[in-house]
Design a protein around this motif. Structure first.
Motif, short mmCIF file in Angstrom:
data_model
loop_
_atom_site.label_atom_id
_atom_site.label_comp_id
_atom_site.label_asym_id
_atom_site.label_seq_id
_atom_site.Cartn_x
_atom_site.Cartn_y
_atom_site.Cartn_z
N ALA A 26 0.82 -1.21 0.00
CA ALA A 26 0.00 0.00 0.00
C ALA A 26 0.86 1.26 0.00
N LYS A 27 2.15 1.08 -0.07
CA LYS A 27 3.12 2.19 -0.23
C LYS A 27 3.05 3.22 0.89
N TRP A 28 2.70 2.79 2.09
CA TRP A 28 2.67 3.64 3.28
C TRP A 28 1.49 4.62 3.29
N LEU A 29 0.57 4.53 2.33
CA LEU A 29 -0.45 5.55 2.15
C LEU A 29 -1.84 5.09 2.60
N LYS A 30 -2.54 5.99 3.29
CA LYS A 30 -3.85 5.71 3.86
C LYS A 30 -4.88 5.36 2.79
N ASP A 31 -4.93 6.17 1.74
CA ASP A 31 -5.92 5.95 0.68
C ASP A 31 -5.73 4.59 0.01
N ASN A 32 -4.48 4.22 -0.24
CA ASN A 32 -4.20 2.91 -0.84
C ASN A 32 -4.70 1.79 0.07
N ALA A 33 -4.46 1.96 1.38
CA ALA A 33 -4.87 0.94 2.34
C ALA A 33 -6.39 0.79 2.38
N THR A 34 -7.10 1.92 2.29
CA THR A 34 -8.56 1.87 2.27
C THR A 34 -9.06 1.11 1.06
N THR A 35 -8.48 1.40 -0.09
CA THR A 35 -8.88 0.73 -1.33
C THR A 35 -8.64 -0.78 -1.25
N ILE A 36 -7.46 -1.16 -0.80
CA ILE A 36 -7.10 -2.58 -0.73
C ILE A 36 -8.00 -3.32 0.26
#
Length: 330
Positions: free
Chosen positions: A204-214
């Motif tokens: 998720a590359k350390w990023l909140k938005d990426n983590a939410t999507t995944i």
């Protein structure tokens, strides 16, 4: 006969002094050749990504601690924005500016190696923060114990799921050494409970938005998730948001790392019950400022400094927030 006026000689001499004064004053070891009275040393810092809360806090703290030394001047912090090519250019620009010292938080270890070598060849001391670089031509490395951070998170996961359960892991940039070490540590930590299984893991590359999507994708796929381990707090909180939108935040536990004492940071999230726990990963800002000042004044510094990790629990979160709150610093 060639005649040169005294006035022209004086002007030429003054120009030479000014040119010399603009150059970096480092000796063969990378430390200043001399520490003249009132001399100010210029420091460049290339940050991997200002958008990450941990790194934004690091920047604020570094600016504060550098100001404690009147002989140090920090140039505007360069933001690589998770672009290794941009970061290489930033480092090369600092070298061309002949800064007296260079601080780097590498976006990735391999791409920065040549740039660090260039700084070393230019006799500019390099301080590497948090993430490693594929070169040993630096003056000091300062970082937390990422293996211990992951291991403690794994041990906490094993305790939170005494009867076993399914864990998903949100990872930082896969090539980053902190990601590698936190992953290894986490997998070692959960060994204390063989019933705990890692069901899935994604970058998720350390990023909140990426983590939410995944996390949304995992839940939509019907994965039965009992615990989410985010290798930093923004990813853990991004997963919490995804679970909350699906009405599953109470049936899933969340663990992070960073432990920032800021309103939307990990310590507050533990206080609010959003995270079951997190771990304070030191910003290394004070140690970086102290190290630069030591190098500039000819003192010896440690080649590698590893700082300890502190657990944040619901029982100690309020106390730790007060202890680490940086907002009142002048």
């Amino acid at each position: 006969m060639i005649r040169i006026s005294i006035g022209r000689l004086a002007v030429a001499a003054t120009a030479l002094v000014l040119v010399a004064g603009c150059a970096s004053t480092t000796g063969s070891s990378g430390a200043p050749a001399s520490n003249g009275a009132g001399q100010q040393f210029v420091v460049g810092y290339s940050q991997s990504n200002n958008a990450e809360p941990y790194r934004a806090q690091l920047n604020l703290q570094l600016e504060h601690y550098i100001k404690q030394y009147p002989n140090l001047k920090l140039l505007p912090i360069a933001d690589a924005a998770q672009d290794s090519g941009r970061q290489v250019s930033q480092v090369q620009q600092f070298i061309q500016q002949k800064v007296n010292a260079l601080i780097i938080s590498p976006n990735e270890p391999a791409p920065l190696a040549a740039a660090v070598q260039q700084a070393c060849a230019a006799k500019i001391p390099v301080i590497v923060l948090d993430r490693s670089v594929n070169s040993d031509c630096y003056s000091a490395f300062i970082g937390g114990d990422n293996f211990a951070a992951g291991q403690k998170a794994g041990q906490l996961a094993a305790q939170l799921l005494p009867n076993g359960g399914n864990v998903v892991e949100l990872q930082g940039i896969l090539s980053d050494q902190p990601q590698i070490d936190r992953d290894r540590g986490f997998r070692d930590g959960i060994k204390s409970n063989p019933k705990v299984k890692i069901l899935a893991n994604r970058e998720a590359k350390w990023l909140k938005d990426n983590a939410t999507t995944i996390t949304n994708q995992w839940l939509a796929q019907g994965l039965k998730v009992d615990l989410v381990y985010g290798q930093n707090d923004p990813m853990a909180l991004g997963a919490y948001l995804a679970a909350a939108s699906a009405g599953k935040q109470k049936s899933i536990k969340f663990i992070g790392t960073d432990g920032l004492a800021i309103p939307d940071g990990g310590i507050r999230a533990v206080q609010l019950g959003q995270l079951s726990g997190t771990f304070i990963y030191p910003t290394c800002a004070k140690e970086a400022a102290d190290t630069v000042e030591a190098l500039m004044t000819g003192k010896k510094v440690e080649k590698k400094t590893t700082l300890s990790i502190e657990a944040v629990t619901p029982a100690n979160a309020a106390t730790l927030y007060q202890q680490y709150d940086f907002s009142n610093k002048k």
